[in-house]
Design a protein around this motif. Structure first.
Motif, PDB file in Angstrom:
ATOM      1  N   GLN A  24       0.859  -1.186   0.000  1.00  0.00           N
ATOM      2  CA  GLN A  24       0.000   0.000   0.000  1.00  0.00           C
ATOM      3  C   GLN A  24       0.889   1.227   0.000  1.00  0.00           C
ATOM      4  O   GLN A  24       1.968   1.230   0.609  1.00  0.00           O
ATOM      5  N   LYS A  40      -8.315   5.996  -5.556  1.00  0.00           N
ATOM      6  CA  LYS A  40      -7.102   6.118  -4.749  1.00  0.00           C
ATOM      7  C   LYS A  40      -6.018   6.845  -5.530  1.00  0.00           C
ATOM      8  O   LYS A  40      -5.906   6.668  -6.751  1.00  0.00           O
ATOM      9  N   ALA A  58       0.951   5.863  -0.654  1.00  0.00           N
ATOM     10  CA  ALA A  58       0.232   7.134  -0.803  1.00  0.00           C
ATOM     11  C   ALA A  58       1.251   8.262  -0.802  1.00  0.00           C
ATOM     12  O   ALA A  58       2.454   8.041  -0.580  1.00  0.00           O
TER      13      ALA A  58
END
Length: 444
Positions: A191, A424, A193
């Protein structure tokens, strides 16, 4: 910065250049790495790089770059760039863009608080991400991860009147690992970001998503081969479709006849659900910037609208070859001449919540990650479903293991049956969940 760039242009012209471009970048970076459930290493560095591109009559071009530029080094580099150009082939399509009269820098790309952001701050966020992930379930094991920050300054000038300068701050983080319960080891998950602003740093969401995915992958079982629907997470969609789309809409690929989209402008290439854009002005994406590597103002380029191919992406060189305008997609560092590529690759959100997309699937698989091969030219892909979960009768079930999936990305674009409202941000991509019909899954 202005003085050294003007000096570089002056020296290049004095050495015999007809036109010249100088591109100076400076960056201050910090990175902290996680390995085997602990902080492993922290590092910081600063760099200053100047690239000088020159053009002679006939379009011969030369390029030379140097680190830590001072006036003596710059003068020598300008002469070397001209020498390189003199032994380069003529090409009338090599040219520099002129300055645009109306132009404003984007707001929101540089956070003043970034100037005081230290490696210790990066380490603090890395620890928070690690502890959050492991605190949710003791079976979670973090194999690797990182937290990085960068304050980047770019300044570009050319002899056609362009002079532009801006600062961009970037923060990014990722975490990768699995869950372990005795002899049961889940699929790996990753994951990630990022953001341009200190106040928007939130490592807990990434840590929570990571832990939830790997724990739910425990107890995965084999299933029989079948044909059904595939629901791709944004990460899996990027892994299967990202490079294929980026290659196919690149004007250089089209001109080299290696793009499947060549000759298809105005024609349907995907389901009418799909709208794809390249947009460096979207400040949610980490590839956002006010101008491209040649000094042209960035803009939103809709590439595919409702499934119809509308345009390809150009820099000044590839645009000149076709007699069209650049889409401001010149990219590259100060270490090399400009090339052409995507910036922020964005797929428009659908109107359906993710839960509803799942409830409409009679039989299918949620694919969290894809591990395999994707051919960006043919679109063929084949590999293993990672973090997959069976969907039966509209209900998300247990994890699956040793399940293979194969297909073709171009055909998949035409068989899109749904896009989620939720999206996302994955560094320089912004994607929804994507549902594709008639996909063959093969038991391992």
């Amino acid at each position: 910065m202005a003085d050294i760039l003007r000096f570089a242009l002056k020296e290049a012209v004095a050495a015999g250049a007809r036109d010249a471009e100088a591109y100076l970048t400076s960056s201050r970076d910090s990175e902290v790495f996680i390995e085997n459930n602990n902080l492993k290493q922290a590092k910081s560095n600063t760099s200053h790089t100047l690239g000088i591109r020159v053009l002679l009559d006939g379009g011969c071009t030369g390029f030379y770059s140097l680190n830590q530029p001072d006036r003596e080094k710059v003068a020598a580099a300008a002469v070397k760039a001209v020498h390189i150009a003199r032994v380069s082939p003529k090409d009338k399509n090599n040219r520099l863009p002129s300055a645009r009269k109306k132009f404003s820098l984007l707001s929101g790309l540089h956070d003043r608080n970034a100037s005081s952001f230290e490696a210790s701050d990066a380490a603090r966020h890395a620890v928070e991400m690690l502890e959050t992930a492991r605190s949710l379930d003791s079976r979670v094991s973090v194999d690797s991860g990182e937290f990085g920050s960068s304050v980047f300054a770019q300044t570009l000038a050319n002899t056609s009147g362009v002079y532009l300068s801006e600062k961009i701050s970037t923060f990014y983080w990722s975490i990768m690992g699995m869950a372990i319960d005795g002899d049961d080891v889940s699929s790996f998950d990753v994951q990630s970001a990022g953001t341009h602003r200190v106040k928007d740093i939130d490592v807990t969401e990434v840590a929570n998503d990571f832990s939830k995915t790997v724990v739910q992958s425990l107890g995965a079982r084999k299933i029989e081969s079948f044909k059904g629907e595939m629901l791709l997470t944004p990460s899996a969609a990027l892994e299967i479709l990202g490079d294929v789309l980026a290659h196919s809409v690149n004007s250089e690929s089209v001109q080299r006849k290696s793009s499947k989209f060549a000759g298809k402008l105005g024609r349907r290439v995907a389901s009418d659900l799909l709208t794809l854009e390249d947009d460096a002005t979207n400040t949610e994406g980490l590839a956002a910037a006010s101008f491209d590597r040649e000094g042209l103002p960035h803009r939103r380029n809709v590439v595919i609208r409702n499934g119809i191919l509308e345009r390809f992406l150009y820099n000044t060189y590839t645009a000149s070859k076709e007699g069209v305008k650049s889409t401001a997609n010149a990219v590259g560092s100060a270490m090399s001449p400009p090339s052409v590529a995507t910036t922020n690759l964005i797929i428009s959100a659908g109107r359906t919540p993710l839960d509803s997309l799942i409830s409409e699937i009679n039989r299918g698989v949620l694919v969290s990650r894809f591990s395999g091969n994707v051919n960006p030219v043919t679109g063929d892909f084949s590999g293993v479903v990672k973090g997959g979960r069976i969907i039966s009768g509209g209900v998300l079930g247990k994890g699956v293991r040793e399940l293979m999936v194969a297909g073709n990305a171009f055909e998949s674009l035409k068989r899109l049956t749904g896009l989620s409202k939720e999206r996302k941000v994955l560094y320089s991509a912004i994607l929804p969940y994507m549902r594709i019909s008639a996909v063959s899954f093969t038991a391992g």
